[in-house]
Design a protein around this motif. Structure first.
Motif, PDB file in Angstrom:
ATOM      1  N   ILE A  10       8.592  82.247  92.496  1.00  0.00           N
ATOM      2  CA  ILE A  10       7.248  82.718  92.164  1.00  0.00           C
ATOM      3  C   ILE A  10       6.798  82.116  90.839  1.00  0.00           C
ATOM      4  CG2 ILE A  10       5.755  84.725  91.965  1.00  0.00           C
ATOM      5  CD1 ILE A  10       7.888  86.380  93.312  1.00  0.00           C
ATOM      6  N   ASN A  62      13.292  80.912  89.736  1.00  0.00           N
ATOM      7  CA  ASN A  62      12.440  81.889  90.398  1.00  0.00           C
ATOM      8  C   ASN A  62      11.281  81.168  91.087  1.00  0.00           C
ATOM      9  OD1 ASN A  62      10.165  83.844  90.665  1.00  0.00           O
ATOM     10  ND2 ASN A  62      11.646  85.255  89.752  1.00  0.00           N
ATOM     11  N   GLN A  78      11.209  86.184  97.374  1.00  0.00           N
ATOM     12  CA  GLN A  78      10.404  85.291  96.554  1.00  0.00           C
ATOM     13  C   GLN A  78       9.630  84.257  97.365  1.00  0.00           C
ATOM     14  OE1 GLN A  78      12.700  83.641  93.298  1.00  0.00           O
ATOM     15  NE2 GLN A  78      13.560  85.641  92.782  1.00  0.00           N
ATOM     16  N   PHE A  88       7.827  88.868  87.678  1.00  0.00           N
ATOM     17  CA  PHE A  88       8.420  88.062  88.745  1.00  0.00           C
ATOM     18  C   PHE A  88       9.933  88.208  88.818  1.00  0.00           C
ATOM     19  CE2 PHE A  88       4.768  84.762  88.206  1.00  0.00           C
ATOM     20  CZ  PHE A  88       3.859  85.689  88.691  1.00  0.00           C
TER      21      PHE A  88
END
Length: 217
Positions: free
Chosen positions: A160, A158, A76, A68
């Motif tokens: 994801i 992040n 993203q 990721f």
């Protein structure tokens, strides 16, 4: 296969004798022959896969959270995590995903284990595993299971990884992973045999026979 049967087959063999295993292998050959997979996928590296997907040249990929971090920030929000759709007659109620666990640690050399040094080694290792340090490391490495294990969830930048922690467990069933039950001595031979399954024209019987042969050789 059901989780129990998958565990038994992956650990002891018996692919050809399992009707459900054969259903899965036959489905694989149908997908392969319909050109669902990238050309020469048996030689495709993880880095090539990541690069193609994050450059918008592939519609989907199967990857772990470690990948990721390669996703551009502006992409993203457009990545949707999920599981494999359940085929007709599948044994799970939801789309299936894989969940695995890895470990890390420190090796202490004979030199470091000496009485004059082991105390310093202990201080270093203890500091490394302080909850804040472990959480920061987990966040940087996109390791959602490690983030949860610290008991103090790290701030996940992040998007994801955040979805993997907060959303995916609600919508998937986690299937049995071969990695966790296939005997360790078969790891490399299994990789070689499964790569041959991608060759056009290789039928389901040949695939299951080659897998079963690993457990008797």
């Amino acid at each position: 296969m059901t989780p129990d049967e998958a565990t038994a087959v992956y650990s002891k063999g018996g692919y050809c004798a399992s009707p459900d295993a054969m259903k899965g292998i036959n489905l694989f050959t149908q997908l392969r022959d319909a050109n669902v997979f990238v050309k020469d996928s048996q030689g495709y590296t993880a880095d090539q896969m990541d690069a193609a997907f994050y450059a918008g040249k592939a519609a989907m990929m199967s990857a772990g959270s470690w990948a990721f971090g390669d996703a551009p920030a502006d992409l993203q929000s457009n990545v949707q995590l999920g599981g494999f759709p359940q085929p007709s007659g599948g044994s799970y109620d939801k789309p299936t995903a894989y969940q695995g666990y890895t470990g890390s640690g420190f090796f202490v050399s004979p030199n470091g284990a000496k009485d004059a040094k082991i105390g310093l080694v202990q201080k270093f290792i203890s500091a490394w595993y302080e909850p804040d340090n472990a959480a920061a490391y987990a966040a940087a490495s996109n390791g959602p299971t490690a983030v949860i294990a610290t008991g103090t969830p790290a701030a996940i930048d992040n998007k994801i990884t955040a979805a993997a922690v907060n959303d995916v467990p609600k919508v998937v069933d986690y299937a049995v992973m071969p990695d966790t039950v296939v005997p360790g001595a078969l790891d490399d031979p299994m990789i070689r045999q499964t790569s041959l399954a991608y060759a056009p024209g290789t039928d389901a019987q040949a695939i299951c026979s080659s897998l079963d042969s690993l457990y008797t050789s």
